[in-house]
Design an enzyme around this catalytic site. Structure first.
Site, mmCIF file in Angstrom:
data_model
loop_
_atom_site.group_PDB
_atom_site.id
_atom_site.type_symbol
_atom_site.label_atom_id
_atom_site.label_comp_id
_atom_site.label_asym_id
_atom_site.label_seq_id
_atom_site.Cartn_x
_atom_site.Cartn_y
_atom_site.Cartn_z
ATOM 1 N N ASP A 24 -25.350 42.259 -1.432
ATOM 2 C CA ASP A 24 -24.143 40.911 -1.727
ATOM 3 C C ASP A 24 -24.679 39.942 -1.741
ATOM 4 O O ASP A 24 -23.844 39.082 -2.585
ATOM 5 C CB ASP A 24 -23.423 41.332 -0.650
ATOM 6 N N ARG A 55 -18.735 35.711 -6.024
ATOM 7 C CA ARG A 55 -19.749 35.558 -5.677
ATOM 8 C C ARG A 55 -20.696 34.414 -6.618
ATOM 9 O O ARG A 55 -21.321 33.812 -6.426
ATOM 10 C CB ARG A 55 -20.636 36.180 -5.072
ATOM 11 N N LYS A 70 -16.096 40.256 5.982
ATOM 12 C CA LYS A 70 -15.814 40.856 5.347
ATOM 13 C C LYS A 70 -15.395 42.388 5.858
ATOM 14 O O LYS A 70 -14.255 43.391 6.170
ATOM 15 C CB LYS A 70 -15.631 41.019 3.936
ATOM 16 N N SER A 71 -16.606 43.038 5.819
ATOM 17 C CA SER A 71 -16.870 44.781 5.859
ATOM 18 C C SER A 71 -16.447 44.707 7.212
ATOM 19 O O SER A 71 -15.376 45.905 7.318
ATOM 20 C CB SER A 71 -18.309 44.547 6.314
ATOM 21 N N LYS A 125 -20.540 46.537 -9.041
ATOM 22 C CA LYS A 125 -20.357 45.444 -8.521
ATOM 23 C C LYS A 125 -18.823 44.916 -8.622
ATOM 24 O O LYS A 125 -18.427 45.133 -9.738
ATOM 25 C CB LYS A 125 -21.362 44.681 -7.379
ATOM 26 N N ARG A 142 -12.856 47.470 8.686
ATOM 27 C CA ARG A 142 -12.977 48.795 9.418
ATOM 28 C C ARG A 142 -12.611 48.943 10.452
ATOM 29 O O ARG A 142 -11.272 49.616 10.733
ATOM 30 C CB ARG A 142 -14.801 49.047 9.758
HETATM 31 C C1 S3P Z 1 -19.766 46.856 1.368
HETATM 32 C C2 S3P Z 1 -21.324 47.716 1.213
HETATM 33 C C3 S3P Z 1 -21.588 47.723 0.333
HETATM 34 C C4 S3P Z 1 -20.875 45.944 -0.585
HETATM 35 C C5 S3P Z 1 -20.126 45.437 -0.156
HETATM 36 C C6 S3P Z 1 -19.392 46.177 1.505
HETATM 37 C C7 S3P Z 1 -19.453 47.811 3.260
HETATM 38 O O1 S3P Z 1 -20.659 47.993 -1.213
HETATM 39 O O2 S3P Z 1 -21.591 45.846 -1.759
HETATM 40 O O3 S3P Z 1 -20.052 44.480 -0.510
HETATM 41 O O4 S3P Z 1 -18.602 47.610 3.971
HETATM 42 O O5 S3P Z 1 -19.628 49.680 3.568
HETATM 43 P P1 S3P Z 1 -22.071 49.486 -1.173
HETATM 44 O O6 S3P Z 1 -21.095 50.482 -0.515
HETATM 45 O O7 S3P Z 1 -21.096 49.895 -2.637
HETATM 46 O O8 S3P Z 1 -23.702 49.317 -1.152
#
Ligand code: S3P
Length: 437
Positions: free
Chosen positions: A319, A392, A25-26, A346, A30
């Site tokens: 996560d 989750r 997902k991250s 979250k 991006r």
């Molecule tokens: C993420 C950063 C994390 C994570 C989220 C995805 C990201 O959040 O919990 O699921 O893609 O940069 P935080 O930056 O708030 O810790």
């Protein structure tokens, strides 16, 4: 998001087989963002077809970027260049995605036009000052509600300047918002974190040709640079694989292979935590995909014991706590989590949601401000769980159901599609008993 769907989870079969987990997902968020800002056409392979990442792609279409979907999990993005986005004619809906909204706030702060970022009920309650604060120091003008929550009204046409930002919170979203605004700022921007977080923004900006200096916990870039189109391969999401790592570890007789999962060291804290608890997880066929380490994870049932989770691991498994809590339920003895107050902001308050749910199944959980002590080893019973619309939490209790002596009803599971479309079918195929109502 409707509350129409629920699951009934109960004891199934030992888990068997080889599973292909959807894209990260991250990385998917991006990839679309940077490809949209690049000069030229980029192809994305392994894009996560989740609601969160599709929302981000839709937003860039609203901003005038042509994105083709030649087949599922593929996108061809016709970049418009760093200064080529067009003013949208309607609010930009990030859905459930904190990552989408926070990264976009930085990226959009540098545009010539105004826009508004909105989200669903959960996202509309999440804190945004952690990004609007540092962006304001750079000269951005972003209005939030009085309590710092969305919608975000971003005022364009503000000249931005580079800052040296020491982030008070270990958050990749905060770091990334500042780095994206920095592309539009005069001079240099640096970010220092209290603890290193995932570095996909830094790695991927470099892959798009941006001159960026980075090391764990810090990053620095100069404004005014352009991005060059490149092709991105998205690895399988470790956070989605995590549910199967825990499930196979705690369901007797299980052996699962999770194929070519992304193993960025800033994501794999759960591997260390589970191994501390006695899990049997091997890494096979190591390779590199899109510049990220990947490997097959082969996980076999093993009796777990409770452990104190080192605070230094928390950002690397931020996560994964819903899944970890279920591992702790199956483990003999106590598992102690501290230093994890971020879990309260979250998609839901995950400490409260997990503690309440596990207690509803008969387990003793002592919740604290920044963690919990979980008393594992007792057989879980029947109960009804509220997921609070948090993907989750829903998936974690689907696993808990597999080791329950009764029936676990999980309400409000539609949101699983935000990060893991097809979870129930994949889990069912591997041996879960999970029916949809
Ligand atoms: C993420 C950063 C994390 C994570 C989220 C995805 C990201 O959040 O919990 O699921 O893609 O940069 P935080 O930056 O708030 O810790």
């Amino acid at each position: 998001m409707s509350n129409a769907q629920y699951w009934i989870a109960r004891k199934g079969q030992p888990l068997q087989g080889s599973l292909v987990i959807p894209g990260d997902k991250s990385v998917s968020h991006r990839a679309v963002m940077f490809a949209a800002l690049a000069d030229g056409t980029s192809t994305i392979e392994g894009f996560l077809e989740g609601e969160d990442t599709r929302a981000t792609a839709r937003i860039f279409s609203q901003l005038g970027v042509r994105i083709e979907t030649p087949s599922a999990s593929r996108r061809i993005v016709h970049g418009v260049g760093i200064d080529g986005l067009q003013a949208p004619t309607a609010p930009l809906d990030c859905g459930n995605a904190g990552t989408g909204m926070r990264l976009l706030s930085g990226l959009l702060a540098g545009q010539r036009f105004d826009c508004t970022l909105v989200g669903d009920e959960s996202l509309s309650g999440r804190p945004m000052r952690r990004v609007t604060g540092p962006l304001a120091l750079m000269g951005a003008r972003i209005d939030t509600e009085d309590d710092g929550t969305p919608p975000l009204h971003v005022h364009g046409g503000q000249p931005l300047r580079g800052i040296e930002f020491a982030s008070p919170v270990a958050s990749a979203q905060v770091k990334s918002a500042v780095l994206l605004a920095a592309l539009y700022a005069e001079g240099e921007t640096s970010v220092v974190e209290p603890h290193p977080t995932r570095d996909y923004t830094e790695r991927m900006l470099a892959a798009f040709g941006v001159d960026i200096e980075y090391a764990p916990g810090k990053a620095r870039l100069r404004g005014g640079q352009r991005l060059r189109a490149t092709d991105i391969v998205v690895p399988a999401d470790f956070s989605s694989a995590a549910f199967f790592l825990v499930a196979a570890s705690i369901i007797p007789g299980s052996e699962l292979r999770l194929c070519q999962v992304g193993l960025n060291p800033r994501r794999t804290g759960l591997l260390h935590a589970l191994r501390l608890m006695g899990a049997d997880i091997r890494e096979e066929n190591p390779a590199e995909q899109g510049g990220e380490p990947v490997a097959d994870l082969v996980v076999r049932y093993a009796p777990l014991k409770g452990a104190r989770i080192p605070e230094a691991l928390v950002p690397d498994m931020i996560d994964e706590f819903p899944a970890l809590f279920v591992a702790a339920a199956a483990a003999q003895g106590q598992t102690v989590v501290t230093g994890a107050a971020e879990l309260r902001v979250k998609e839901s308050d995950r400490l409260a949601a997990m503690a309440t749910g596990l207690r509803a199944l008969g387990m003793q959980v002592d919740e604290t401000e920044d963690g919990a002590t979980l008393h594992g080893g007792a057989v879980l019973g029947s109960g009804t769980i509220e997921s609070h619309g948090d993907h989750r939490i829903a998936m974690a209790f689907a696993i808990a159901g597999q080791i329950s002596g009764g029936e676990v009803r999980i309400n409000d599971v539609d949101n699983v599609a935000t990060s893991f479309p097809g979870f129930d079918a994949l889990a069912g195929g591997a041996g879960f008993s999970l029916s949809t109502g």
